[in-house]
Design an enzyme around this catalytic site. Structure first.
Site, PDB file in Angstrom:
ATOM      1  N   VAL A  51       9.196  35.309  -5.830  1.00  0.00           N
ATOM      2  CA  VAL A  51      10.207  35.687  -6.816  1.00  0.00           C
ATOM      3  C   VAL A  51       9.943  34.988  -8.147  1.00  0.00           C
ATOM      4  CG1 VAL A  51      12.679  35.671  -7.373  1.00  0.00           C
ATOM      5  CG2 VAL A  51      11.938  36.149  -5.027  1.00  0.00           C
ATOM      6  N   CYS A  52       9.523  33.729  -8.086  1.00  0.00           N
ATOM      7  CA  CYS A  52       9.352  32.916  -9.289  1.00  0.00           C
ATOM      8  C   CYS A  52       8.477  33.557 -10.365  1.00  0.00           C
ATOM      9  CB  CYS A  52       8.823  31.536  -8.931  1.00  0.00           C
ATOM     10  SG  CYS A  52       9.937  30.586  -7.887  1.00  0.00           S
ATOM     11  N   PRO A  53       7.307  34.109 -10.018  1.00  0.00           N
ATOM     12  CA  PRO A  53       6.491  34.654 -11.106  1.00  0.00           C
ATOM     13  C   PRO A  53       7.141  35.844 -11.801  1.00  0.00           C
ATOM     14  CG  PRO A  53       5.492  35.155  -8.976  1.00  0.00           C
ATOM     15  CD  PRO A  53       6.621  34.201  -8.729  1.00  0.00           C
ATOM     16  N   ILE A  56       9.435  34.084 -14.390  1.00  0.00           N
ATOM     17  CA  ILE A  56       8.693  33.292 -15.370  1.00  0.00           C
ATOM     18  C   ILE A  56       7.945  34.202 -16.337  1.00  0.00           C
ATOM     19  CG2 ILE A  56       6.791  31.647 -15.622  1.00  0.00           C
ATOM     20  CD1 ILE A  56       7.797  30.431 -12.894  1.00  0.00           C
TER      21      ILE A  56
END
Length: 180
Positions: A51-53, A56
């Protein structure tokens, strides 16, 4: 019982970071305040996750809009600057970040994550916390959610613009609309 943070001075911080030019440096709230910048500080759990990328890179792709609003964006996890740099050097099509327009900071001692109330102590990772801090250092907005859910860049920009009006913004207010 958790202590209220919004409408108080934000915890001050200085962290090692990977800067947009891929060099190592420092980021701090004091520097943003000195430069009369709003700070959009967001925490995410770990590098090289799924999920993070998406968050970001979405924030990076819209960085010019934050810059136009005199806001500095800083991403933070408990990973090291070396892990951050490896992730930035990994292309987007292979779960990497590629080029970023703002710094990724390393909270390896967990101090900043703890100060902002997002640290999952038993795991040593941060929840998805997003904080908007005024140029005077006042914490104006705080939202923390489960790590399975990514954040919405449109909503972050909307809230930042609402805060910058200095007025009362009703429900569903959009930039350009009248305040109360």
């Amino acid at each position: 019982m958790a202590e209220r943070m919004v409408a108080k001075q934000a915890p001050r911080f200085e962290m090692d970071a990977v800067l947009p030019n891929k060099e190592f440096g420092k980021v701090s709230l004091e520097e943003n305040m000195k430069n009369d910048k709003w700070t959009v500080l967001f925490f995410y759990p770990m590098d090289f996750t799924f999920v993070c990328p998406t968050e970001i890179t979405s924030l990076s792709d819209r960085y010019d809009e934050f810059e136009d609003l005199d806001a500095a964006v800083i991403g933070v996890s408990t990973d090291t600057i070396h892990t951050h740099k490896a992730w930035i050097n990994t292309p987007r099509d292979t779960n990497g970040l590629g080029e970023l327009n703002y710094p990724l900071a390393a909270d390896t001692n967990h101090t900043v994550s703890r100060d902002f109330g997002v640290l999952i102590e038993e795991e040593g990772v941060a929840l998805r916390g997003l904080f908007i801090i005024s140029p005077e250092g006042e914490l104006m907005y705080s939202v923390v959610n489960h790590n399975n859910i990514g954040r919405d860049v449109d909503e972050t920009l909307r809230v930042l613009q609402a805060l910058q009006t200095g007025g009362l913004c009703p429900a569903n207010w959009k930039p350009g609309q009248a305040t109360l």
